[in-house]
Design a protein around this motif. Sequence first.
Motif, PDB file in Angstrom:
ATOM      1  N   TRP A 416     127.615  70.713   6.848  1.00  0.00           N
ATOM      2  CA  TRP A 416     128.373  71.749   7.531  1.00  0.00           C
ATOM      3  C   TRP A 416     129.883  71.634   7.353  1.00  0.00           C
ATOM      4  O   TRP A 416     130.598  72.635   7.369  1.00  0.00           O
ATOM      5  N   ARG A 481     124.143  60.727  18.061  1.00  0.00           N
ATOM      6  CA  ARG A 481     123.202  61.817  18.318  1.00  0.00           C
ATOM      7  C   ARG A 481     123.840  62.768  19.322  1.00  0.00           C
ATOM      8  O   ARG A 481     124.203  62.384  20.430  1.00  0.00           O
ATOM      9  N   ARG A 482     123.938  64.031  18.921  1.00  0.00           N
ATOM     10  CA  ARG A 482     124.529  65.065  19.770  1.00  0.00           C
ATOM     11  C   ARG A 482     123.681  66.320  19.655  1.00  0.00           C
ATOM     12  O   ARG A 482     123.372  66.771  18.550  1.00  0.00           O
ATOM     13  N   HIS A 483     123.310  66.902  20.787  1.00  0.00           N
ATOM     14  CA  HIS A 483     122.420  68.069  20.789  1.00  0.00           C
ATOM     15  C   HIS A 483     121.164  67.787  19.963  1.00  0.00           C
ATOM     16  O   HIS A 483     120.690  68.649  19.210  1.00  0.00           O
ATOM     17  N   ALA A 484     120.654  66.578  20.101  1.00  0.00           N
ATOM     18  CA  ALA A 484     119.415  66.124  19.457  1.00  0.00           C
ATOM     19  C   ALA A 484     119.551  65.910  17.958  1.00  0.00           C
ATOM     20  O   ALA A 484     118.583  65.514  17.312  1.00  0.00           O
ATOM     21  N   ASN A 485     120.729  66.132  17.398  1.00  0.00           N
ATOM     22  CA  ASN A 485     120.932  65.977  15.961  1.00  0.00           C
ATOM     23  C   ASN A 485     121.792  64.754  15.656  1.00  0.00           C
ATOM     24  O   ASN A 485     122.662  64.373  16.448  1.00  0.00           O
ATOM     25  N   LEU A 486     121.546  64.160  14.491  1.00  0.00           N
ATOM     26  CA  LEU A 486     122.204  62.915  14.113  1.00  0.00           C
ATOM     27  C   LEU A 486     123.310  63.148  13.084  1.00  0.00           C
ATOM     28  O   LEU A 486     123.143  63.937  12.135  1.00  0.00           O
ATOM     29  N   SER A 487     124.428  62.456  13.267  1.00  0.00           N
ATOM     30  CA  SER A 487     125.459  62.349  12.247  1.00  0.00           C
ATOM     31  C   SER A 487     125.547  60.882  11.844  1.00  0.00           C
ATOM     32  O   SER A 487     125.983  60.041  12.651  1.00  0.00           O
TER      33      SER A 487
END
Length: 493
Positions: A416, A481-487
Amino acid sequence: MKAVFRAGAALAAWGMAVPGAADAQDAPPVGAEALDPAKAAALGEAMRAAELWIDGQRRYRRIPAISAALVRGDATVWAKGFGTTDRAGRIPATPDTIYSICSISKLFTAVALMQQWERGTVALDAPIERYLPWARLADDPRDSVPITLRGLLTHSAGLPREADFPYWTGPDFAFPSQAQVRVAIREQTPLYPASTTWQYSNLGLTLVGETVEAVSGTPYAEYVDANILGPLGLDDTRAGIPAQLYGQQMAVGWGALEADGTRPEVGLFDPAGITPAAGFTASVADLAKFASWTFRLASSGEEEVLRPSTLREMQRVHYISPDWETSWGLGFSVRQEGGTTVVGHGGACPGYRSALMLAPSESMGVAVAMNAMDDPGAIARGIAALVKARGEAAPFDPVAGVDLADYAGVYSGQPWDSDFMLIPWAGGLTWLDPDAVEPARALWRLKPLGGDRFRVVTDKGVEREAVTFERDAAGQVRAIRRHANLSPRLRGL
């Protein structure tokens, strides 16, 4: 709400001391030992963020080398180099790396002229032909007041922008000699009647330098060295190009960024007859000394190279354009930004760009130089903005067992966005985008909750969702993990 971090507004917030590395690339903050621990830590965080962001800008913009320095009062409180300065990419940039500073040269020329003004050898509103009988342009039928030294220093004399030679054209950049400038001016016609509009002019400041030489009886470069550079201890500043240092202490030059991400090599040039307007070279360490001199002169009230009253006169508005958009002092650009008066100058020559921004009321300044055609002003404003943002950040209460350094690192923003950094900031963490033009714009933070959990807090102090850091089998942070998504975390800092 859009946050605009301009140099003046940011400089106005520098009421706190600033950390830095004046003598070594990674020395502890200058003066930090005199502060309480919390303030010293805050200062260190601000400048660490600036260093990470500057190097990110250098990498994303493919700028080979950047050097920068920060001044508070009579001290250089931070200075650092980024990247490399030679064609092979082996010599690291430092605060002592020499760059062409191009139009910042005009400040030295203006100081030289005002020294002569103090001695009574020149009058600012006398026709220029009084001192340079040969400086008579071709006849112009338009009615005009005389061309004066004040008009030349404020770029309001109506002169052509350049002497009539193609010296900004590569690859040779054929600058004219002093004799050629003097001959060619007879065939040049004013662009405008004097004092009717603002027109930046290298020809005009060249004539100012010629005036210094004529009334002092000393060659221009010798005069500046003896009367300005020597007394101020500016050992790495010259009215000319030190060709013997090119590719060593002096950075090589590169052009504008091409569509394929490369920059063409730019060869060394000799500014010759245009030296008073665009021919100086300097390090940011020396530009910082120059800035410190202006602040010292203002605070001490004692004469040093100039009288304090003369410097004040140079740094006030002497000309403002008819549209009220451009204002100029005697050699210095002068503008209001965020309620603060900012003075200084920028420079752009083949292969090099530089910026010197000063806030006299705050005794704060920043100098930036690079060996590529990019925007040093954006770097200078970014440094100031980060210091301002950290100074205004209300610290979070500490949480037992949480070491913020565990989470600091570079995290993936793909697909993104570009990669981002998380860094310690006022008792929590903050996002730092190395690709951002305005690094301090809308700085959201992570407030520690204990363990590996943090709460997102917006730049307006609104608390949002919780985030969690995940660790690998060795106990090292591997992702956020933020909003169930991983960076994923790519590396530490």
